[in-house]
Write an enzyme that holds these catalytic residues in place. Structure first.
Site, short mmCIF file in Angstrom:
data_model
loop_
_atom_site.label_atom_id
_atom_site.label_comp_id
_atom_site.label_asym_id
_atom_site.label_seq_id
_atom_site.Cartn_x
_atom_site.Cartn_y
_atom_site.Cartn_z
N GLU A 327 7.02 5.02 -6.75
CA GLU A 327 5.69 4.52 -6.41
C GLU A 327 5.22 5.16 -5.11
O GLU A 327 5.94 5.11 -4.10
CB GLU A 327 5.71 3.00 -6.21
N CYS A 328 4.06 5.78 -5.13
CA CYS A 328 3.42 6.34 -3.93
C CYS A 328 4.39 7.27 -3.19
O CYS A 328 4.66 8.37 -3.64
CB CYS A 328 2.88 5.24 -3.04
#
Length: 436
Positions: A327-328
């Protein structure tokens, strides 16, 4: 029976977090059990809440969560004496289009829970106008009740007196006024506050904030203004499927942005979570069946990550047979390269073709609704995922198969689609909830 209160303000940067932490610690010092929540998608503040109260805090979000999920999460405050929900941005600030149960505004949570709002007002460079602002917030939405005001950063006793008189004339209670006090300022960087776990002196800072606020604010009056609250049993819990039965979770200063309620939901569903540190050159647990790399600050540690040969080779070996999701910041590390703010290009793990750069920063911020075009751990094709994106990286290349069709809160399609290659997947948004 717990007493519930929402801490909000007309805007960001007024002092909501500092006041929330100070009140929580001051009441805890008096022997009360205090439970905090964060309204909205900020994933940094809950760790500060936990440091102040000794109890885990979670996010509640009206754009991404339904009422049942919010009721389930808030139910952890049943055994507390005081429950504080810290708002985000200004009291009524949300997105233009309604989400699952609201626009993401703090006012949604206040109305939903029936808790009055304690406003933090910074009257710098104004006087009576501060009362007009408070009165406007009080009267803007019928379902939202104002408990009163704490003034922050007052310039002098005379300044305080003028503002207090105006607020009293408007029928608004003033619980206290805080002079400027640099010693309780929380350090910041490009994604917000420096994380609580990175501040060795955070306990002393919160203690000083509690002492300072107790000296200038009528804590008893604030407590009396809170609403007696009898939580209603939630019809259902979190609608979350763990990404695996045994999850290897990257966890250190570079990989720390994951919503606490997600980890709790995974564990509640029976999943085992084992952590490892890429910065310490650790590989994921070989016995795990999925690996998850949260967001964080890989741009601040890109050289260390690039030099962590055991981590990189271990992750690549893991991804040969089992799913890996980022994530990210975790997504960026799954890519081929990351260029830091000084323009130095660092090789990442190469599980995806993504290449990002911080040399020319541009902020990406907002809610995201993703319809999966390919599966990712815990979610099948067609799943609708709600999350939040906040980073400053620029995409240089994103050549792999798109993971999802991603829209912002207005319904506009965005370019940050996420990627899939083999068993590796990644998204720029942080997962908050799946649509039921």
């Amino acid at each position: 029976m717990p007493a519930g209160l929402v801490i909000s303000a007309p805007a960001s940067g007024v002092g909501k977090t500092t006041l929330t932490l100070a009140l929580a610690r001051a009441w805890r010092n008096r022997g009360l059990n205090v439970q905090c929540f964060k309204s909205g998608p900020d994933y940094i503040d809950p760790a500060f809440h936990a440091a102040a109260t000794g109890r885990a805090s979670v996010n509640v979000d009206s754009w991404a969560m339904d009422r049942g999920t919010i009721a389930h999460l808030v139910g952890r405050g049943t055994d507390a004496d005081v429950v504080l929900a810290e708002g985000s941005m200004g009291l009524f600030d949300g997105v233009a289009a309604r989400g699952v149960s609201g626009t993401g505004a703090t006012a949604d949570i206040a109305e939903m829970l029936g808790w009055p709002v304690l406003l933090v007002i910074d009257p710098s460079r104004q006087a009576q106008t501060a009362a007009a602002i408070a009165a406007g917030l009080r009267d803007y939405r019928a379902g939202v009740r104002l408990a009163g005001v704490v003034l922050n950063r007052v310039a002098s006793p005379r300044h305080e007196d003028v503002v207090r008189r105006a607020l009293n004339d408007a029928g608004i209670a003033v619980f206290g006024a805080l002079p400027r006090h640099a010693e309780i300022s929380l350090p910041k960087r490009h994604l917000g506050l420096v994380q609580a776990e990175e501040q060795a002196e955070i306990g002393k800072l919160i203690d000083e904030a509690a002492r300072f606020v107790a000296e200038h604010v009528d804590l008893d009056a604030v407590l009396r203004s809170a609403a007696s609250w009898s939580p209603q049993p939630a019809a259902s819990g979190m609608n979350v499927t763990p990404p695996g039965q045994h999850i290897a979770l990257a966890r250190d200063a570079a990989f720390s942005f994951i919503y606490p309620h997600m980890l709790e939901a995974w564990r509640a569903a029976g999943a085992e979570i084992s952590t490892f540190s890429p910065l310490a050159d650790e590989a994921p647990d070989a016995s795990a069946d999925v690996c998850w790399l949260p967001g964080g600050y890989p741009e601040l540690h890109a050289g260390t990550i690039a030099a962590s040969a055991r981590f990189r080779s271990g992750l690549r070996a893991f991804a040969d047979t089992r799913p890996v999701h980022g994530e990210c910041g975790g997504y960026m590390v799954l890519g081929t390269a990351l260029t830091d703010a000084d323009g130095i290009r660092h090789e990442m793990t190469g599980l995806l073709g993504l290449e990002t750069s911080f040399a020319k920063r541009r902020m990406h911020l907002g809610y995201r609704l993703a319809a999966l075009a390919a599966p990712m751990p815990g979610h099948q094709v067609g799943a609708r995922l709600r999350g939040h994106e906040f980073h400053y990286s620029t995409i240089i290349a994103q050549p792999d198969t798109p993971l999802a069709v991603v829209h912002d809160a207005t319904g506009a399609v965005i370019a940050e689609t996420g990627s899939r290659r083999g068993l590796a997947t990644g998204t720029f948004f942080h997962l908050i909830a799946e649509d039921r």
